[in-house]
Write a protein that holds these residues in place. Sequence first.
Motif, PDB file in Angstrom:
ATOM      1  N   THR A   1      47.879  37.432  48.803  1.00 51.92           N
ATOM      2  CA  THR A   1      48.839  37.772  47.754  1.00 51.92           C
ATOM      3  C   THR A   1      48.162  38.053  46.413  1.00 51.92           C
ATOM      4  OG1 THR A   1      49.331  35.399  47.469  1.00 51.92           O
ATOM      5  CG2 THR A   1      50.770  36.652  48.936  1.00 51.92           C
ATOM      6  N   GLY A   2      48.799  37.724  45.299  1.00 53.10           N
ATOM      7  CA  GLY A   2      48.465  38.283  43.999  1.00 53.10           C
ATOM      8  C   GLY A   2      47.081  38.040  43.456  1.00 53.10           C
ATOM      9  N   LEU A   3      46.489  36.868  43.710  1.00 56.01           N
ATOM     10  CA  LEU A   3      45.191  36.549  43.127  1.00 56.01           C
ATOM     11  C   LEU A   3      44.103  37.487  43.615  1.00 56.01           C
ATOM     12  CD1 LEU A   3      43.989  34.168  41.280  1.00 56.01           C
ATOM     13  CD2 LEU A   3      43.065  33.283  43.426  1.00 56.01           C
ATOM     14  N   GLN A   4      44.240  37.985  44.838  1.00 52.95           N
ATOM     15  CA  GLN A   4      43.165  38.774  45.457  1.00 52.95           C
ATOM     16  C   GLN A   4      42.862  40.076  44.731  1.00 52.95           C
ATOM     17  OE1 GLN A   4      43.413  41.872  47.181  1.00 52.95           O
ATOM     18  NE2 GLN A   4      45.561  42.069  46.515  1.00 52.95           N
ATOM     19  N   PHE A   5      43.817  40.581  43.946  1.00 53.38           N
ATOM     20  CA  PHE A   5      43.539  41.798  43.192  1.00 53.38           C
ATOM     21  C   PHE A   5      42.351  41.599  42.245  1.00 53.38           C
ATOM     22  CE2 PHE A   5      48.239  42.725  43.741  1.00 53.38           C
ATOM     23  CZ  PHE A   5      48.064  43.838  44.555  1.00 53.38           C
ATOM     24  N   VAL A   6      42.239  40.402  41.687  1.00 55.60           N
ATOM     25  CA  VAL A   6      41.264  40.133  40.623  1.00 55.60           C
ATOM     26  C   VAL A   6      40.092  39.277  41.090  1.00 55.60           C
ATOM     27  CG1 VAL A   6      40.988  38.990  38.361  1.00 55.60           C
ATOM     28  CG2 VAL A   6      43.001  40.412  38.812  1.00 55.60           C
ATOM     29  N   HIS A   7      40.333  38.351  42.008  1.00 54.46           N
ATOM     30  CA  HIS A   7      39.292  37.390  42.377  1.00 54.46           C
ATOM     31  C   HIS A   7      38.961  37.435  43.863  1.00 54.46           C
ATOM     32  CE1 HIS A   7      39.267  35.449  38.471  1.00 54.46           C
ATOM     33  NE2 HIS A   7      40.573  35.287  38.519  1.00 54.46           N
ATOM     34  N   ARG A   8      37.701  37.267  44.156  1.00 50.98           N
ATOM     35  CA  ARG A   8      37.222  37.074  45.519  1.00 50.98           C
ATOM     36  C   ARG A   8      36.885  35.602  45.716  1.00 50.98           C
ATOM     37  NH1 ARG A   8      32.897  41.728  46.878  1.00 50.98           N
ATOM     38  NH2 ARG A   8      33.244  40.840  48.959  1.00 50.98           N
ATOM     39  N   ARG A   9      36.630  35.214  46.961  1.00 51.41           N
ATOM     40  CA  ARG A   9      36.319  33.825  47.288  1.00 51.41           C
ATOM     41  C   ARG A   9      35.135  33.838  48.258  1.00 51.41           C
ATOM     42  NH1 ARG A   9      42.758  32.081  47.980  1.00 51.41           N
ATOM     43  NH2 ARG A   9      43.524  33.824  46.741  1.00 51.41           N
ATOM     44  N   LEU A  10      34.635  32.690  48.634  1.00 52.43           N
ATOM     45  CA  LEU A  10      33.498  32.678  49.551  1.00 52.43           C
ATOM     46  C   LEU A  10      33.872  33.251  50.907  1.00 52.43           C
ATOM     47  CD1 LEU A  10      31.634  29.297  48.909  1.00 52.43           C
ATOM     48  CD2 LEU A  10      30.875  31.607  48.350  1.00 52.43           C
ATOM     49  N   THR A  11      35.047  32.856  51.423  1.00 49.59           N
ATOM     50  CA  THR A  11      35.502  33.361  52.715  1.00 49.59           C
ATOM     51  C   THR A  11      36.900  33.957  52.558  1.00 49.59           C
ATOM     52  OG1 THR A  11      36.437  31.212  53.352  1.00 49.59           O
ATOM     53  CG2 THR A  11      34.154  31.663  54.004  1.00 49.59           C
TER      54      THR A  11
ATOM     55  N   ALA B   1      36.813  39.423  36.386  1.00 50.61           N
ATOM     56  CA  ALA B   1      37.129  39.764  37.768  1.00 50.61           C
ATOM     57  C   ALA B   1      35.890  39.861  38.651  1.00 50.61           C
ATOM     58  CB  ALA B   1      37.898  41.075  37.815  1.00 50.61           C
ATOM     59  N   SER B   2      36.107  39.511  39.924  1.00 49.03           N
ATOM     60  CA  SER B   2      35.131  39.788  40.972  1.00 49.03           C
ATOM     61  C   SER B   2      35.745  40.685  42.044  1.00 49.03           C
ATOM     62  CB  SER B   2      34.636  38.489  41.617  1.00 49.03           C
ATOM     63  OG  SER B   2      35.732  37.689  42.052  1.00 49.03           O
ATOM     64  N   GLY B   3      37.073  40.866  41.996  1.00 49.58           N
ATOM     65  CA  GLY B   3      37.792  41.683  42.959  1.00 49.58           C
ATOM     66  C   GLY B   3      37.908  43.131  42.531  1.00 49.58           C
ATOM     67  N   PRO B   4      38.753  43.910  43.200  1.00 56.91           N
ATOM     68  CA  PRO B   4      38.816  45.359  42.940  1.00 56.91           C
ATOM     69  C   PRO B   4      39.438  45.738  41.605  1.00 56.91           C
ATOM     70  CG  PRO B   4      40.395  44.709  44.640  1.00 56.91           C
ATOM     71  CD  PRO B   4      39.534  43.521  44.386  1.00 56.91           C
ATOM     72  N   TYR B   5      40.125  44.802  40.940  1.00 55.65           N
ATOM     73  CA  TYR B   5      40.800  45.140  39.681  1.00 55.65           C
ATOM     74  C   TYR B   5      40.459  44.114  38.604  1.00 55.65           C
ATOM     75  CZ  TYR B   5      43.410  48.129  42.830  1.00 55.65           C
ATOM     76  OH  TYR B   5      43.727  49.070  43.765  1.00 55.65           O
ATOM     77  N   THR B   6      40.506  44.586  37.376  1.00 51.84           N
ATOM     78  CA  THR B   6      40.315  43.715  36.224  1.00 51.84           C
ATOM     79  C   THR B   6      41.561  43.769  35.357  1.00 51.84           C
ATOM     80  OG1 THR B   6      38.777  43.158  34.426  1.00 51.84           O
ATOM     81  CG2 THR B   6      39.220  45.507  34.810  1.00 51.84           C
TER      82      THR B   6
END
Length: 563
Positions: free
Chosen positions: A67-77, A217-222
């Motif tokens: 859901t929403g967090l993934q646009f901006v942040h990545r995680r280890l897995t 950000a670490s994901g596709p969007y800032t």
Amino acid sequence: MKGNPLKRLIAGVTVAATLLTACGANDKPADQAGGAGTIKAGGTLYILSDAAGQQYDPAKSGSLVVTGLQFVHRRLTSWQVAPGKDTTIVPDLATDTGKASDGGKTWTFTLKDNVKFADGTPIKSADVKWGLERSFASAFSGGLTYHKDLLSPGLAYKGPYDGGKELDTIETPDDKTIIFHLARPYGDWNWVASTPAFAPVPKGKGAEPNYGEHAIASGPYTIQKYERGKGATLVRNQYWSATEDTTRKGYPDTVEWQFGQQTDVVSKRLIADTGNDQNAFGVSFASPAQLAQIQGNASAKSRLVTSESGALAYLALNTTRGKLTDPNVRKAFQYAVNKAAYQVASAGSAQLAGDVATTLITPGIAGREQFDLYPTKPEGDPDKAKQILAAAGLPNGLDNLVLATKNENNYPELAASIQAALARANIKVNIKTLESDTYTEEIDTKANPDYDLTLASWQPDIPTANANLQPLFQSTEIGGGGVNESRLNDPAVDKGITDAQATVDPADAAKKWVELDKKLMADSVVVPLIYTRNSFLHGSKVGNVTIGRFPAYVDYRQFGIIQ
């Protein structure tokens, strides 16, 4: 783990009792989504939310991977999610899903090459460690807590702002390696590494309370702009690579959040499907009003996506109260309940409500076993329930039981269906409805609450049997904000949970969790009712709108605009 804000959900999609034609999960090819054309990179995606904001501080977030967090942040897995398939664990920032050693007490991850923050700086193991350390600070509480007691037993560590202390159970010998030294063996640690706190935060950053409004950000969007109560604009992170990040598509150029939207207005906008709303997705479950409107609109029906399964709706039996201390008495409830009537009360039809449940581990969890210790019709068998009660010394049934539930989201009507079903078996119930906050205070916090039964539902934060069973049945979760509403205090169950958690091999762990599922059902501490379905509506130009077996939410990572 007490304090985990796991998904305590409404027991099913509540629908007006009209006959609706159910859509199965992803019935329509998602890349068509009701419109002509194909999905291409570009365009603007609009996310319509009734919430006042979207939490982008990973320490404060309870967001699922999809859901929403993934646009901006990545995680280890991360998770591999697909319709008709069990959800599996995959790498995200890490090169693999972690290597366990020391019997599961030590876990080692290695970061991928050339992963960067949106400011162009390399993501280092120290940044992952810092993000986790922040989550222990009281100022950044509110997020998921699976990792905390395993890294700091008793939560002795208070965060990096308390004298600048580091968390010595996390080792970063170089910029790419991060080693976790856990307090005890824990086979699901690689799944825990997919929770929000494992998103990197540049070391030394994020001390301000509103970090989530301008998080790096670490994901596709800032985050370009954020206004609580109004909206947020997310634009491309030029340092993110779709070639390297295989779990996110990152198709839209821009993601526009619209906060504080009234759900009935969102319904009308998405059904009308005009202008920018053709590029929009509604965050909230489709409501009874929406589904009633959709009934007469072929276009809207084609844009309704319904999950295959979802949260477990269940009736908890207070194992410390009166005759309910006897498992033989509790078994009568398995036959007394009318699950077919519950489906109708929940969603108007079995198809929309969800399948009848017979296990506590929900569909979509790898290693789950389908079984039924109390085979009967969906309508139940009140005569058999009476026989069981008579054999347990209760030929006249049970009187004056208190069924506690919330006074929101159709729970009173659902409780009434349970009350009527139990009455057929001479089990007389009085319904006690409570405001949500009062419910938590009276039912989940007090040492000796006044109830015999509760009506609730549960969807875990991570797709593991551990997250299904531990919060609901471990004795540490009784009172104090825990959700063990059966108030089960069984040393054998506690030991079974600890043993299964300590098992690193997934197949061996799955066997232990299934054994525990069967034991809990044999002791009849809850009555599983249905595996609830969720429905979502989207505009005609939003493609790749899919829901896997777990979780019962659309996978935002796949969204694209049809052009």
